[in-house]
Design an enzyme around this catalytic site. Structure first.
Site, short mmCIF file in Angstrom:
data_model
loop_
_atom_site.label_atom_id
_atom_site.label_comp_id
_atom_site.label_asym_id
_atom_site.label_seq_id
_atom_site.Cartn_x
_atom_site.Cartn_y
_atom_site.Cartn_z
N TRP A 1 51.53 -19.63 -51.56
CA TRP A 1 52.24 -19.58 -52.86
C TRP A 1 53.54 -20.39 -52.77
CZ3 TRP A 1 57.14 -17.64 -53.86
CH2 TRP A 1 57.48 -17.47 -55.21
N HIS A 2 54.13 -20.46 -51.57
CA HIS A 2 55.41 -21.15 -51.40
C HIS A 2 55.26 -22.66 -51.42
CE1 HIS A 2 56.44 -17.12 -50.00
NE2 HIS A 2 57.68 -17.43 -50.30
N GLY A 3 54.07 -23.19 -51.20
CA GLY A 3 53.91 -24.64 -51.25
C GLY A 3 52.76 -25.08 -50.36
#
Lengths: 363, 404
Positions: B258-260
């Protein structure tokens, strides 16, 4: 629900008022303590008055201290408004060579002791070489070339200088335009406004407030608030100057108005010197961009073809032999450090001796 | 502001502090970026996305799922759902609100009172303190340690004194906490001034005793979202040990992603998934069991360092950087003048935040100000305001989570 006729009891009201007063007083004290413990602020008082020629002069007979995490310097102004321990007679004693110093806070040697200022270092080295030199430092913090010209005309020449040493700093370019003491019309220099006394009246009013001078010289919280507020106001001012950026190289362009004005003022100073049998030597104080990045902003390109000036710049020394040294103070007002002042004094003295600038002209 | 997936949040473009401005588009066409005056390399550019998309996508997903589950009534007016999804304090970095909590607040008249204003103003100032004094000053230590980027070789130049690298990891732990929780505090504070109550996102995360405890304290809005809409639908702990572990691992892996789109984030997610599994295997549940004090202290110390290790995976530019850090910390743990300077900065800019957290923990409240005598409150305010005025970093950095 509180009724409309409800009145706060006087005792409670008094208690609340006392509590607010205490909270304000404590906040100020705690703010001062916080700064002293965690973020010491430089205390850089400067004291100027209006002179009888419509520009500023150092407040006579004043002694104050400039303090920061790097310096603790005593500044004493004699009764003539000159940074010197004793008064200097107008008449030049026999055998003495006089150097009149013109400049701003750099010329005055702010943030270094008097003996460490570049002017006194120059004199010390010249005296060690067998000369008998006396310094008359007429610099005033905030001066531009326009004020320096007036100071030379109205005060400096009375001291019968053999040499006029002018400390040039890039801020002079804007100071000259801002002061409007002189303007250029069709390439000729004209006297414009009769006076330029920025902030002097306000300062006088503030100084009448009991304790203000003490607070200005000792209170870090006051210094902090003043600097922050002034910085914010400067940012908000229309036409606020852009960030001082490192000049890429000598500009290949026609000289700007401020450069032309500066050169014209310097030319006038040179003419005054020549008329009175003195020589002019310009000390080009470099602009600092980082500990290792310096530049000269003397309007050399503008001067080219207009006039020839005798200029000494420590720029090469700063960039080579002194690379990495702290040459400008980093936590105060950014003036020359002791080492930079000493090196500058040596360069100036060597130049004066080499060019025989103190030798009397043949009559 | 746009988000560029594929270059990683710590690439030079992001760290250079030059946010690409005002583009709200989902494009994969260099011509568009050129027209808009955005300079990006075609090699690194994959997709341009609006800022904060991860946050409001999750928020809108939550609404859709809750409506489907009939836990929330579908709102009748478009403006209500639009306001809920684009509520400005939460737009770019959360917290990821739930329709059950935030949506009803749009539907009823809102009021504010003195206590909400008190809390709101305090949260804004405290959040600014965390960001501008703690996080931004820690960023300098972190930047020095994780190395300036070498454009010739494409690698980071990392110093090789282990103690300094270790301090750099501690500094990053403080930076990311100050940065993210600072933003959340500001968002919550601003919301309170408008009469909204926004969910808590951080609850003293570095006081955690175990990984599950950590995820109950860190980015609570994301961890509860993942629990409710991923872990539980996957089966949760209902399918036996193996399936529970699989679900835990998958949930954390996706939480990392989700962070990248970077391998280091995948590794970070996998690492936390593995930690959860190992603690379950060892049956270490200090938050549920009554361990002696010394054991809790030891577990806290271990968890703190496991968290910091996670931050190394999170912050590292690539897997090779992680190797260099391990090598230096374990094989060259010597000090240096730079390490001493880093330690001094760490203590100087971090002490007030750490002390306040200890007090919050000891008093078992996140709002100890409400309980204190006015004179103590006054002094805390003085410390915070003076720190903001005198110690805030001159080189502000963008909020880290703006990139997510």
């Amino acid at each position: 629900m509180r009724s409309e006729s409800y009145q706060i009891p006087p005792k409670r009201r008094l208690r609340t008022l006392l509590r607010i007063a205490f909270a304000v007083a404590w906040s100020l004290l705690a703010g001062e303590l916080f700064l002293r413990a965690f973020a010491p602020q430089p205390l850089m008082p400067r004291s100027v008055r209006a002179s009888d020629i419509g520009i500023r002069t150092n407040t006579p007979s004043e002694t104050y201290w400039q303090r920061s995490t790097e310096v603790n310097v005593r500044v004493h102004i004699n009764s003539q408004g000159i940074r010197a321990d004793d008064d200097i007679p107008l008449e030049k004693p026999a055998g003495v060579k006089r150097i009149v110093v013109l400049g701003d806070s750099y010329g005055l040697g702010y943030e270094v002791d008097l003996k460490d200022s570049f002017a006194m270092q120059t004199a010390a080295r010249l005296n060690a070489a067998g000369e008998n030199v006396q310094i008359v430092n007429l610099s005033v913090s905030g001066f531009g070339t326009a004020e320096e010209l007036l100071t030379l005309q109205h005060r400096g020449l009375a001291f019968h200088p053999d040499l006029v040493l002018l400390a040039w700093h890039y801020t002079d370019l804007d100071d000259n335009v801002r002061s409007r003491l002189f303007t250029l019309k069709d390439g000729k220099l004209f006297r414009d406004q009769p006076t330029y006394l920025p902030g002097v009246k306000t300062r006088r009013r503030l100084e009448r407030i009991p304790g203000y001078v003490w607070m200005e010289r000792n209170c870090q919280l006051y210094s902090f608030i003043r600097e922050k507020t002034a910085g914010k106001l400067d940012d908000l001012m229309p036409g606020a100057p852009a960030v001082h950026a490192m000049p890429a190289a000598i500009p290949i362009r026609p000289p700007t108005y401020r450069e032309q004005l500066a050169v014209a003022l310097l030319q006038s100073i040179q003419e005054e010197c020549e008329k009175n049998g003195a020589k002019l030597l310009i000390f080009d104080v470099p602009s600092r961009f980082s500990r290792t990045e310096f530049a000269s902003e003397f309007p050399a390109a503008a001067a080219r073809g207009l006039a020839q000036f005798d200029v000494v710049s420590p720029l090469d020394e700063f960039r080579t032999n002194l690379k990495g040294e702290k040459l400008f103070w980093e936590h105060g007002n950014g003036h020359l450090t002791v080492i930079a002042s000493h090196v500058s004094g040596k360069l100036l003295a060597d130049h004066i001796l080499k060019r025989k600038l103190l030798d009397s002209p043949p009559r | 502001m746009v988000r560029v997936i594929g270059r990683g949040m710590f690439s030079e473009e992001y760290r250079g502090g030059k946010p690409l401005k005002a583009v709200y588009a989902l494009v994969d066409d260099e011509r568009v970026t050129v027209t808009l005056g955005i300079q990006v390399s075609s090699f690194t550019l994959n997709v341009i996305l609006p800022a904060g998309i991860s946050f409001y996508t999750f928020q809108s997903l939550a609404y859709t799922v809750e409506v489907f589950r009939r836990k929330v009534e579908p709102v009748e007016r478009y403006v209500t759902i639009a306001s809920y999804l684009s509520f400005f304090p939460l737009l770019v970095a959360g917290p990821i609100e739930r329709p059950t909590h935030l949506l009803p607040q749009f539907l009823r008249p809102r009021t504010t009172n003195r206590d909400m204003w008190r809390q709101g103003i305090w949260l804004i100032c405290w959040g600014l303190f965390k960001k501008m004094v703690v996080a931004d000053n820690m960023a300098r230590i972190v930047g020095d340690v994780f190395g300036p980027y070498d454009h010739l070789t494409g690698t980071a130049i990392i110093p090789h004194d282990g103690l300094r690298l270790l301090l750099g990891i501690y500094a990053f732990a403080l930076q990311i906490y100050g940065d993210f929780s600072g933003y959340t505090d500001i968002a919550r504070g601003v919301s309170k001034l408008f009469g909204f109550d926004v969910m808590l996102n951080f609850k003293l995360p570095y006081a955690a005793l175990s990984p599950s405890d950590f995820w109950r304290r860190w980015h609570i809005s994301l961890s509860t979202w993942l629990r409710d809409y991923l872990y539980i639908p996957l089966g949760g702990s209902r399918g036996g040990i193996f399936l529970t572990y699989r679900n835990l691992f998958l949930t954390m892996l996706l939480g990392g992603l989700w962070h990248g789109a970077s391998w280091t984030f995948v590794l970070w997610g996998a690492y936390h998934g593995a930690l959860l599994i190992v603690y379950r295997l060892l049956d270490l549940r200090p938050e549920d069991k009554n361990y002696p004090r010394w054991a809790n202290a030891l577990l806290w110390l271990v968890m703190l360092h496991l968290t910091c290790l996670g931050w190394l995976l999170f912050r590292a530019k690539n897997v090779a950087t992680i190797g260099v850090f391990f090598q230096s910390i374990l094989l060259h743990p010597h000090g240096s003048p730079e390490a001493l300077a880093a330690f001094k900065s760490l203590v100087f800019f971090g002490w007030l935040l750490l002390l306040f957290q200890v007090v919050q923990y000891a008093m078992k409240t996140l709002d100890p100000m409400a309980r204190w005598h006015w004179f103590i409150r006054l002094n805390v305010w003085i410390l915070v305001i003076m720190s903001l005025l005198a110690l805030a970093s001159a080189q502000g950095t963008e909020f880290i989570y703006f990139a997510f």
